[in-house]
Write a protein that holds these residues in place. Structure first.
Motif, PDB file in Angstrom:
ATOM      1  N   SER A   1       0.807  -1.219   0.000  1.00  0.00           N
ATOM      2  CA  SER A   1       0.000   0.000   0.000  1.00  0.00           C
ATOM      3  C   SER A   1       0.841   1.269   0.000  1.00  0.00           C
ATOM      4  O   SER A   1       0.412   2.296  -0.502  1.00  0.00           O
TER       5      SER A   1
ATOM      6  N   LEU B   1       1.447   2.374  -3.697  1.00  0.00           N
ATOM      7  CA  LEU B   1       0.339   2.589  -4.611  1.00  0.00           C
ATOM      8  C   LEU B   1       0.203   4.069  -4.945  1.00  0.00           C
ATOM      9  O   LEU B   1       0.405   4.931  -4.093  1.00  0.00           O
TER      10      LEU B   1
ATOM     11  N   CYS C   1      -5.572   7.441  -6.164  1.00  0.00           N
ATOM     12  CA  CYS C   1      -6.706   6.927  -6.926  1.00  0.00           C
ATOM     13  C   CYS C   1      -6.929   7.802  -8.165  1.00  0.00           C
ATOM     14  O   CYS C   1      -6.889   9.035  -8.075  1.00  0.00           O
ATOM     15  N   SER C   2      -7.167   7.162  -9.296  1.00  0.00           N
ATOM     16  CA  SER C   2      -7.361   7.932 -10.535  1.00  0.00           C
ATOM     17  C   SER C   2      -8.726   8.609 -10.577  1.00  0.00           C
ATOM     18  O   SER C   2      -8.955   9.491 -11.396  1.00  0.00           O
TER      19      SER C   2
ATOM     20  N   LEU D   1      -5.968   4.205  -2.093  1.00  0.00           N
ATOM     21  CA  LEU D   1      -6.012   2.902  -2.751  1.00  0.00           C
ATOM     22  C   LEU D   1      -5.515   1.810  -1.810  1.00  0.00           C
ATOM     23  O   LEU D   1      -4.531   1.975  -1.098  1.00  0.00           O
TER      24      LEU D   1
ATOM     25  N   SER E   1      -5.652  -1.567  -3.235  1.00  0.00           N
ATOM     26  CA  SER E   1      -5.166  -2.582  -4.171  1.00  0.00           C
ATOM     27  C   SER E   1      -5.360  -2.085  -5.595  1.00  0.00           C
ATOM     28  O   SER E   1      -6.260  -1.300  -5.882  1.00  0.00           O
ATOM     29  N   VAL E   2      -4.505  -2.564  -6.480  1.00  0.00           N
ATOM     30  CA  VAL E   2      -4.613  -2.295  -7.909  1.00  0.00           C
ATOM     31  C   VAL E   2      -4.377  -3.612  -8.633  1.00  0.00           C
ATOM     32  O   VAL E   2      -3.419  -4.322  -8.346  1.00  0.00           O
TER      33      VAL E   2
ATOM     34  N   ASN F   1      -3.866  -5.139 -12.417  1.00  0.00           N
ATOM     35  CA  ASN F   1      -3.634  -4.853 -13.829  1.00  0.00           C
ATOM     36  C   ASN F   1      -4.325  -5.902 -14.678  1.00  0.00           C
ATOM     37  O   ASN F   1      -4.056  -7.086 -14.548  1.00  0.00           O
TER      38      ASN F   1
ATOM     39  N   GLN G   1      -6.691  -0.808 -15.266  1.00  0.00           N
ATOM     40  CA  GLN G   1      -6.382  -1.185 -13.896  1.00  0.00           C
ATOM     41  C   GLN G   1      -7.661  -1.124 -13.075  1.00  0.00           C
ATOM     42  O   GLN G   1      -8.399  -0.139 -13.147  1.00  0.00           O
TER      43      GLN G   1
ATOM     44  N   GLU H   1      -9.031  -0.541  -9.539  1.00  0.00           N
ATOM     45  CA  GLU H   1      -8.549   0.092  -8.320  1.00  0.00           C
ATOM     46  C   GLU H   1      -9.550  -0.134  -7.189  1.00  0.00           C
ATOM     47  O   GLU H   1     -10.751   0.023  -7.382  1.00  0.00           O
TER      48      GLU H   1
ATOM     49  N   CYS I   1     -10.529   1.485  -3.889  1.00  0.00           N
ATOM     50  CA  CYS I   1     -10.333   2.751  -3.171  1.00  0.00           C
ATOM     51  C   CYS I   1     -11.293   2.839  -1.988  1.00  0.00           C
ATOM     52  O   CYS I   1     -12.491   2.579  -2.132  1.00  0.00           O
TER      53      CYS I   1
END
Length: 110
Positions: free
Chosen positions: A3, A6, A9-10, A17, A19-20, A22, A34, A36, A38
């Motif tokens: 974490s 990271l 957040c987009s 965030l 976790s992300v 891909n 991705q 995300e 959040c």
């Protein structure tokens, strides 16, 4: 990813965030997608909210709850994939092994 590494957040641009993931797909602009997770943006999504709650409480640090964590993350991934109209495809069941004469092999009784 840990974490601490990271990005923001987009969606909300906050450092929330957890976790992300891909995805092996790209969007209409050719950018890798991705998923995300959040703490701010995903409270209205059932699987994401359950995963967030698990990770931000003692569950995220309890190794005896690893199976529960993995099931929550799978549900979160499925939920995120559905937003892109993808679905999780389970592997096909194993096929019987055939002998030379085309008959299925017998399973040993033990």
């Amino acid at each position: 990813m840990r974490s601490q590494t990271l990005p923001a957040c987009s969606r909300c641009h906050q450092d929330q965030l957890l976790s992300v993931a891909n995805m092996p797909k790209t969007d209409a602009y050719g950018r890798r997608i991705q998923l995300e997770l959040c703490k701010v943006c995903d409270t209205d999504k059932p699987a994401a909210a359950a995963s967030t709650n698990f990770l931000t409480t003692a569950g995220g640090h309890d190794l005896s709850r690893a199976e529960e964590a993995s099931q929550l993350m799978i549900k979160w991934t499925r939920e995120g994939m559905a937003a892109y109209v993808w679905y999780w495809e389970d592997p096909p069941p194993p096929q019987p092994v055939l002998h030379r004469r085309g008959r299925a092999a017998q399973t040993p009784p033990w």
